[in-house]
Design an enzyme around this catalytic site. Structure first.
Site, PDB file in Angstrom:
ATOM      1  N   MET A 191       0.840  -1.200   0.000  1.00 17.27           N
ATOM      2  CA  MET A 191       0.000   0.000   0.000  1.00 17.27           C
ATOM      3  C   MET A 191       0.879   1.256   0.000  1.00 17.27           C
ATOM      4  SD  MET A 191      -3.427  -0.924   2.074  1.00 17.27           S
ATOM      5  CE  MET A 191      -2.843  -0.681   3.731  1.00 17.27           C
ATOM      6  N   GLY A 238      10.785  -2.921   5.768  1.00 16.48           N
ATOM      7  CA  GLY A 238      10.017  -4.165   5.688  1.00 16.48           C
ATOM      8  C   GLY A 238       9.684  -4.486   4.235  1.00 16.48           C
ATOM      9  N   HIS A 239       9.172  -3.471   3.514  1.00 14.36           N
ATOM     10  CA  HIS A 239       8.866  -3.653   2.093  1.00 14.36           C
ATOM     11  C   HIS A 239      10.149  -3.959   1.306  1.00 14.36           C
ATOM     12  CE1 HIS A 239       5.595  -0.687   3.351  1.00 14.36           C
ATOM     13  NE2 HIS A 239       4.889  -1.713   2.922  1.00 14.36           N
ATOM     14  N   GLN A 263     -10.613  -2.749   1.597  1.00 17.78           N
ATOM     15  CA  GLN A 263     -10.167  -3.502   2.772  1.00 17.78           C
ATOM     16  C   GLN A 263     -10.192  -2.656   4.045  1.00 17.78           C
ATOM     17  OE1 GLN A 263      -6.097  -4.275   1.151  1.00 17.78           O
ATOM     18  NE2 GLN A 263      -5.402  -3.821   3.226  1.00 17.78           N
ATOM     19  N   GLY A 295       4.900 -10.289   3.914  1.00 19.18           N
ATOM     20  CA  GLY A 295       5.635 -10.238   5.173  1.00 19.18           C
ATOM     21  C   GLY A 295       4.923 -10.992   6.279  1.00 19.18           C
TER      22      GLY A 295
HETATM   23  P1  AMP Z   1       1.469  -2.895   3.485  1.00 21.89           P
HETATM   24  O1  AMP Z   1       2.038  -1.862   2.583  1.00 21.89           O
HETATM   25  O2  AMP Z   1       1.507  -2.511   4.936  1.00 21.89           O
HETATM   26  O3  AMP Z   1       0.144  -3.434   3.033  1.00 21.89           O
HETATM   27  O4  AMP Z   1       2.467  -4.130   3.423  1.00 21.89           O
HETATM   28  C1  AMP Z   1       2.849  -4.693   2.195  1.00 21.89           C
HETATM   29  C2  AMP Z   1       3.636  -5.952   2.460  1.00 21.89           C
HETATM   30  O5  AMP Z   1       4.780  -5.644   3.246  1.00 21.89           O
HETATM   31  C3  AMP Z   1       2.839  -6.998   3.238  1.00 21.89           C
HETATM   32  O6  AMP Z   1       3.148  -8.289   2.731  1.00 21.89           O
HETATM   33  C4  AMP Z   1       3.362  -6.823   4.636  1.00 21.89           C
HETATM   34  O7  AMP Z   1       3.258  -7.986   5.420  1.00 21.89           O
HETATM   35  C5  AMP Z   1       4.814  -6.479   4.379  1.00 21.89           C
HETATM   36  N1  AMP Z   1       5.364  -5.793   5.546  1.00 21.89           N
HETATM   37  C6  AMP Z   1       4.886  -4.680   6.155  1.00 21.89           C
HETATM   38  N2  AMP Z   1       5.622  -4.381   7.250  1.00 21.89           N
HETATM   39  C7  AMP Z   1       6.572  -5.341   7.336  1.00 21.89           C
HETATM   40  C8  AMP Z   1       7.635  -5.607   8.260  1.00 21.89           C
HETATM   41  N3  AMP Z   1       7.859  -4.848   9.316  1.00 21.89           N
HETATM   42  N4  AMP Z   1       8.415  -6.699   8.028  1.00 21.89           N
HETATM   43  C9  AMP Z   1       8.176  -7.499   6.970  1.00 21.89           C
HETATM   44  N5  AMP Z   1       7.209  -7.296   6.072  1.00 21.89           N
HETATM   45  C10 AMP Z   1       6.413  -6.247   6.244  1.00 21.89           C
END
Ligand code: AMP
Length: 279
Positions: free
Chosen positions: A29, A35-36, A60, A146
């Site tokens: 997003m 993390g990304h 969502q 993640g």
């Molecule tokens: P989001 O942008 O928050 O929807 O996350 C996109 C992807 O990045 C999802 O697969 C999350 O699980 C992963 N993600 C977000 N934060 C982390 C983190 N701290 N460590 C690992 N993966 C992450």
């Protein structure tokens, strides 16, 4: 390269497939953090081409959730993707993804009712629907999620299995700040004082793991200790859940085993944070 239209992304996908290239896909997003980036690096390592999507998926989010204020910074995200060698950034608009008359949804039953699903009705239906659409558009060989969003990872794996979707869903480790806080785009909402309170979440999870490693077998002992540590913080407004669950079914455990997951959702101020740890 930034792609905004589904038609263009599909054309690129088709060409890449014809050329025999493998495609790794990282759905996000946006408001990218380490993390990304860790997911992007996994994908780069395993595949010829890496596609990152940036889409704040309206379906969502619940009515009273943070869709309108969700942090965004496309320019910086594209910069990070370029630095990391991402081949394509897919950035569709909400109208592009959900044109007038859209009325088809993908819903995984069972495990979506637990943990976050009990508090965010319709959330996982929105997630599985958008991920199914993105898989159809990007046609990845592998997709990277993640373990930060542990339940989401398991729900997507179940969807792919149940619907025979030809993609390998790969879970990647949760990335934390040096002081333990799980990286999240939503951390931007936290004031310095709230951030201090939020640190109790990872501290409590580390403590739970330590208890298990010292021989504790009773999940309720872990839950009580996690609750004690988190609730002692002044700016923790609400603990939605603290549960020890089976790593696949996400069902509550009666006796602890290696690999079980301790998962929590907590409001610090008005910010909802989730975190988990594998025993
Ligand atoms: P989001 O942008 O928050 O929807 O996350 C996109 C992807 O990045 C999802 O697969 C999350 O699980 C992963 N993600 C977000 N934060 C982390 C983190 N701290 N460590 C690992 N993966 C992450």
């Amino acid at each position: 390269m930034l792609i905004r239209k589904i038609k263009d992304m599909k054309q690129i996908t088709k060409r890449l497939k014809k050329e025999g290239k493998t495609i790794g896909f990282v759905p996000t997003m946006g408001y990218l953090h380490e993390g990304h980036v860790s997911l992007i690096r996994c994908s780069k390592k395993d595949n010829d081409i890496t596609v990152v999507s940036i889409f704040v998926n309206p379906i969502q989010f619940g009515k009273n959730e943070d869709l309108d204020r969700y942090p965004r910074d496309l320019e910086r995200d594209v910069e990070i993707c370029t630095e990391e060698g991402v081949d394509y950034v897919f950035y569709p608009s909400a109208d592009e993804m959900y044109p007038e008359g859209f009325s088809t949804y993908v819903e995984v039953e069972g495990i979506t009712r637990r943990l976050c699903g009990a508090f965010r009705s319709g959330h996982f239906k929105g997630v599985t629907t958008v991920v199914a659409k993105l898989f159809n558009i990007v046609q990845p060989d592998r997709a990277y999620f993640g373990e930060k969003d542990y339940q989401q990872l398991k729900v997507i794996q179940k969807m792919v299995r149940d619907l025979n979707i030809d993609v390998e869903v790969i879970g990647c480790p949760l990335i934390r700040e040096k002081d333990g806080l799980a990286l999240s785009s939503r951390n931007k909402y936290l004031t310095p004082e709230e951030r201090k309170s939020a640190l109790s979440i990872s501290r409590a999870l580390f403590r739970a793991k330590q208890m298990f490693e010292s021989g504790e077998k009773d999940p309720s002992k872990l839950v009580n200790e996690v609750k004690r540590i988190i609730s002692s913080q002044p700016l923790v407004k609400e603990i939605q859940y603290i549960e020890v669950v089976d790593p696949e079914e996400l069902t509550p455990k009666k006796k602890l085993e290696k690999g079980d997951v301790v998962a929590v959702a907590v409001f610090v101020g008005n910010t909802r944070l989730i975190d988990n740890i594998k025993l």
